[in-house]
Design a protein around this motif. Structure first.
Motif, PDB file in Angstrom:
ATOM      1  N   SER A  29       0.867  -1.279  -0.029  1.00  0.00           N
ATOM      2  CA  SER A  29      -0.130   0.013  -0.131  1.00  0.00           C
ATOM      3  C   SER A  29       1.028   1.128   0.004  1.00  0.00           C
ATOM      4  O   SER A  29       2.172   1.283   0.387  1.00  0.00           O
ATOM      5  CB  SER A  29      -0.924  -0.044   1.188  1.00  0.00           C
ATOM      6  OG  SER A  29      -1.856  -1.142   1.139  1.00  0.00           O
ATOM      7  N   LEU A  30       0.250   2.115  -0.560  1.00  0.00           N
ATOM      8  CA  LEU A  30       0.931   3.630  -0.592  1.00  0.00           C
ATOM      9  C   LEU A  30       0.247   4.423   0.262  1.00  0.00           C
ATOM     10  O   LEU A  30      -1.151   4.449   0.172  1.00  0.00           O
ATOM     11  CB  LEU A  30       1.130   4.035  -1.822  1.00  0.00           C
ATOM     12  CG  LEU A  30       1.737   3.352  -2.920  1.00  0.00           C
ATOM     13  CD1 LEU A  30       1.378   3.891  -4.431  1.00  0.00           C
ATOM     14  CD2 LEU A  30       3.328   3.306  -2.470  1.00  0.00           C
ATOM     15  N   VAL A  31       0.846   5.343   1.020  1.00  0.00           N
ATOM     16  CA  VAL A  31       0.204   6.503   1.949  1.00  0.00           C
ATOM     17  C   VAL A  31       0.712   7.795   1.586  1.00  0.00           C
ATOM     18  O   VAL A  31       2.121   7.953   1.584  1.00  0.00           O
ATOM     19  CB  VAL A  31       0.501   6.131   3.415  1.00  0.00           C
ATOM     20  CG1 VAL A  31       0.052   7.349   4.398  1.00  0.00           C
ATOM     21  CG2 VAL A  31      -0.117   4.820   3.782  1.00  0.00           C
ATOM     22  N   VAL A  32      -0.049   8.631   1.441  1.00  0.00           N
ATOM     23  CA  VAL A  32       0.392  10.028   0.937  1.00  0.00           C
ATOM     24  C   VAL A  32       0.670  10.782   2.318  1.00  0.00           C
ATOM     25  O   VAL A  32       0.066  10.915   3.424  1.00  0.00           O
ATOM     26  CB  VAL A  32      -0.596  10.869   0.182  1.00  0.00           C
ATOM     27  CG1 VAL A  32      -0.210  12.285   0.004  1.00  0.00           C
ATOM     28  CG2 VAL A  32      -0.810  10.304  -1.301  1.00  0.00           C
ATOM     29  N   VAL A  33       2.055  11.411   2.270  1.00  0.00           N
ATOM     30  CA  VAL A  33       2.560  12.131   3.509  1.00  0.00           C
ATOM     31  C   VAL A  33       2.973  13.621   3.233  1.00  0.00           C
ATOM     32  O   VAL A  33       3.045  13.830   1.950  1.00  0.00           O
ATOM     33  CB  VAL A  33       3.799  11.306   4.024  1.00  0.00           C
ATOM     34  CG1 VAL A  33       3.367  10.052   4.600  1.00  0.00           C
ATOM     35  CG2 VAL A  33       4.899  11.222   3.122  1.00  0.00           C
ATOM     36  N   SER A  34       2.879  14.265   4.143  1.00  0.00           N
ATOM     37  CA  SER A  34       3.247  15.874   3.956  1.00  0.00           C
ATOM     38  C   SER A  34       4.637  15.786   3.988  1.00  0.00           C
ATOM     39  O   SER A  34       5.390  14.989   4.194  1.00  0.00           O
ATOM     40  CB  SER A  34       2.533  16.528   5.074  1.00  0.00           C
ATOM     41  OG  SER A  34       2.911  16.121   6.489  1.00  0.00           O
TER      42      SER A  34
END
Length: 382
Positions: free
Chosen positions: A291-296
């Motif tokens: 899975s991919l998690v978008v981070v700041s």
């Protein structure tokens, strides 16, 4: 019925098959459509008896019967309000009070966390009915013979009967919940308490179904008529169905401890929102992540890349499509502690339905992603 203490709370969506009468203390009071049929039936059945007590009523006997039926249900409402007040005293939200053809039900969110609270919430209902019955029984002697005296006396027996019936130790009755709480307290096993109380409900259902047959075999006078058979059949069906449902819930609950988010999580990596999807997928494969998690820029998770959106994106578009465009913004309910499991996990997923959830370590770092279909599969194989 007035809204006492409801304030500005938003009203819950109206469920099909019920009519909202009002609210008490911010708790909606609703009635099912069958309730009107039973109230009318009670009015018709009571009219001849009321005509005997007060000759000359004529058609007004049916009006008096309707008024008495409504009084009975007001007592049922007080029975249910006592459950609601007890639940609220333990800080448990109450969804609604539902009046139906066999009485009423108080819809409480969640379950009592201790046997004591379960017992208190259950027992206050029958105690309220018995108290109302005792008050009416004491008051009838002070009233003159006639319609009013008959109504108060009948209310006394109706409430005492309601209280005693609900103390029968079998689910879904209040007495069954009391038995469940006692067994839970003695054995420290809630599921065993539910099982014992559910079987008590099944025994009670069989006993109720056999009651008119026993009257026939004993040659009682007058013999039971079709109304007795129909009424006992409805009660027996209600008890058997409720007890069976409780058994099923108990079996399902026994599987829940196997559902632990940490063990079901997919490895995930954090990616910036403007990273091309193709590059994000390449990095995930390289890190053996699912899975991919978008981070700041400071590493805080802000979105989760939707698996279905990735699958539906053509290969030729992936090098030009930013990961942020196929990510769902992370709300509070989409970020769960990694050590959540069992009933807490199911309740969290029910409160915020989604296909994926980000799992966070106590430090706030990303552990992985929990996919709903993985939880479903683990539940089926547990």
């Amino acid at each position: 019925m007035s809204n006492l203490g409801g304030g500005g709370r938003p009203r819950r969506p109206q469920l099909p098959g019920v009519i909202r009468l009002g609210s008490i203390g911010g708790v909606d009071v609703v009635v099912s459509h069958s309730w009107f049929l039973v109230v009318a039936l009670l009015a018709v059945l009571l009219a001849p008896a009321l005509e005997t007590v007060e000759p000359g009523l004529g058609a007004m006997a049916y009006v008096a019967g309707l008024a008495f039926a409504l009084l009975v249900y007001c007592c049922v409402l007080l029975h249910e309000v006592s459950h609601a007040l007890a639940a609220r005293a333990f800080a448990m939200p109450v969804r609604a009070i539902n009046l139906h053809f066999l009485g009423g039900a108080t819809e409480i969110e969640g379950e009592a966390p201790t046997p004591w609270r379960e017992f208190v919430i259950a027992v206050v209902g029958p105690l309220t009915s018995l108290a109302l019955g005792g008050i009416a029984y004491a008051a009838q002697d002070a009233l003159p013979a006639g319609l009013l005296g008959f109504a108060v006396g009948a209310l006394a027996y109706a409430n005492i009967g309601l209280g005693l019936l609900n103390l029968v130790p079998g689910l879904p009755l209040d007495g069954g919940r009391c038995l469940q709480a006692v067994v839970w307290w003695v054995t420290r096993r809630r599921s065993l308490g539910t099982t014992v109380a559910a079987w008590g409900g099944r025994v009670a259902a069989v006993a109720v179904a056999c009651y008119p047959i026993a009257l026939l075999l004993l040659h009682t006078q007058p013999p039971p008529d079709i109304t007795v058979f129909l009424f006992t059949f409805l009660i027996a069906t209600f008890l058997w169905t409720g007890a069976t449902q409780s058994l099923m819930v108990s079996k399902l609950r026994s599987r829940l401890p196997a559902l632990q988010a940490r063990g079901l999580a997919r490895r995930a990596i954090g990616v910036p929102a403007d990273l091309p999807l193709a590059e994000g997928i390449r990095r995930a494969r390289e890190a053996d992540a699912g899975s991919l998690v978008v981070v700041s820029s400071d590493g805080r998770p802000t979105g989760i890349v939707n698996e279905a959106a990735v699958v539906s994106t053509p290969l030729q578009r992936r090098p030009w499509l930013p990961c942020g465009d196929v990510a769902r913004r992370l709300e509070d309910g989409l970020m769960l502690p990694v050590d959540i499991g069992g009933e807490q996990l199911i309740e969290a997923m029910r409160s915020t339905p989604a296909t994926e959830y980000v799992l966070l370590e106590p430090s706030g770092s990303i552990f992985g992603v929990l996919v709903t279909k993985d939880v479903d599969e683990a539940f089926r194989t547990a």
